[in-house]
Design a protein around this motif. Sequence first.
Motif, PDB file in Angstrom:
ATOM      1  N   THR A   7       9.804   4.137  -6.160  1.00 34.51           N
ATOM      2  CA  THR A   7       8.178   3.883  -6.266  1.00 34.51           C
ATOM      3  C   THR A   7       8.107   2.942  -4.627  1.00 34.51           C
ATOM      4  N   GLU A  32       6.914   0.429  -4.062  1.00 35.14           N
ATOM      5  CA  GLU A  32       7.148  -1.145  -4.996  1.00 35.14           C
ATOM      6  C   GLU A  32       8.187  -1.155  -5.672  1.00 35.14           C
ATOM      7  N   TYR A  55       3.707  -0.253   3.925  1.00 37.61           N
ATOM      8  CA  TYR A  55       2.683  -0.831   1.805  1.00 37.61           C
ATOM      9  C   TYR A  55       1.727  -1.432   3.355  1.00 37.61           C
ATOM     10  N   LEU A 108       6.206  -8.900  -1.726  1.00 37.46           N
ATOM     11  CA  LEU A 108       6.319  -8.059  -3.292  1.00 37.46           C
ATOM     12  C   LEU A 108       8.117  -8.200  -3.019  1.00 37.46           C
ATOM     13  N   THR A 136       2.023 -10.618  -6.062  1.00 35.87           N
ATOM     14  CA  THR A 136       0.894  -9.247  -5.666  1.00 35.87           C
ATOM     15  C   THR A 136       0.111  -9.300  -4.342  1.00 35.87           C
ATOM     16  N   SER A 142      -4.360  -7.045 -10.811  1.00 38.29           N
ATOM     17  CA  SER A 142      -3.052  -8.026 -11.000  1.00 38.29           C
ATOM     18  C   SER A 142      -3.621  -8.873 -12.203  1.00 38.29           C
TER      19      SER A 142
END
Length: 333
Positions: free
Chosen positions: A75, A77, A98, A172, A181, A224
Amino acid sequence: MRGFQVITLFIIVLSVAQVLQAQSPYTLPELSYGYDALEPAIDARTMEIHHTKHHQGYVNNLNKAVEGTDAAAQTLEVLLGNISNYSVAVRNNGGGHYNHTLFWSVLTPEEETQPTDRLRKAVRAEFGSMESMIDQMNQAAATRFGSGWAWLSVDAGNRLFISSTPNQDNPLMDVVEERGTPILGIDVWEHAYYLQYQNKRGDYLKGIWDVINWDEVSKRYEASVPENIFEMWPELDQFHTVMSQTFHPSEEGDLDPIKNRSEEMKNAAKKLSDAGIPSELDAEEVRNAVADLVADSDKLHKMVQSEATDEELTKALSGLHDTFHLIVKTCHD
Ligand code: MN3
């Protein structure tokens, strides 16, 4: 060419296109508003070029950079969190994809969006006020030399912080100084504002706060940061204080704190029961445990009054401590 040949060719082209698409994990997200929707803060031409040229470019180059590598199976992330293991192309274009996806989502033409109470409280705790947080974001954005981003993020301890990163880096990434985050990002590359504002980055930064989507920023914050049950249920927090100041000494063999404070503990349990369980936490298990807490703290207080042995008190307090943790655990689940 005959009809069927044309059709066959057409099917082949379609299949090839599908295969190519299957190998390209990343696609340009659609915007939920029109290119002109953010005017006058951001002009339509800037939005269109930014989305269809710049962001599309990051998507295309990211797909090329990961093609045939193990990065394609991760992914985005995960890739970003381990970005030091990947090429500069993955770093720049993965970050670019992103960051812009996040950026579009935190912008809106709607005027009614608001930070939730939880976000507001967290901002106040960290920066004093929303205004002061915005000032500090603008400061971070204005002083970013060259191209980059200003961020509002949540760190590993669930605290908000403001930072800025160069190029398409973001919080990140394992290569940046302050990791977390991101919940709000402001693009301060010239391509984000130059057509309308030319070199006046400060004017762009003034305008952008009119189109921030606080609903989305709040959603990202709340996703988060797990709900703090002590914040939702202050009486539980008050009970917790008495519990930890009496139980932990008892583990060391010191029973004086509970002997002196058993009545306070009993009252704290009564108060937390009277306050009622916050609706988000209400469940039969919690209700039963709260009833136990009230009954058992009353019992413990009577034991103290009737001068029960240290051993008996330790056992009763330990049971009460277990009940308290059952409430906390059940509320967290
Ligand atoms: Mn950009």
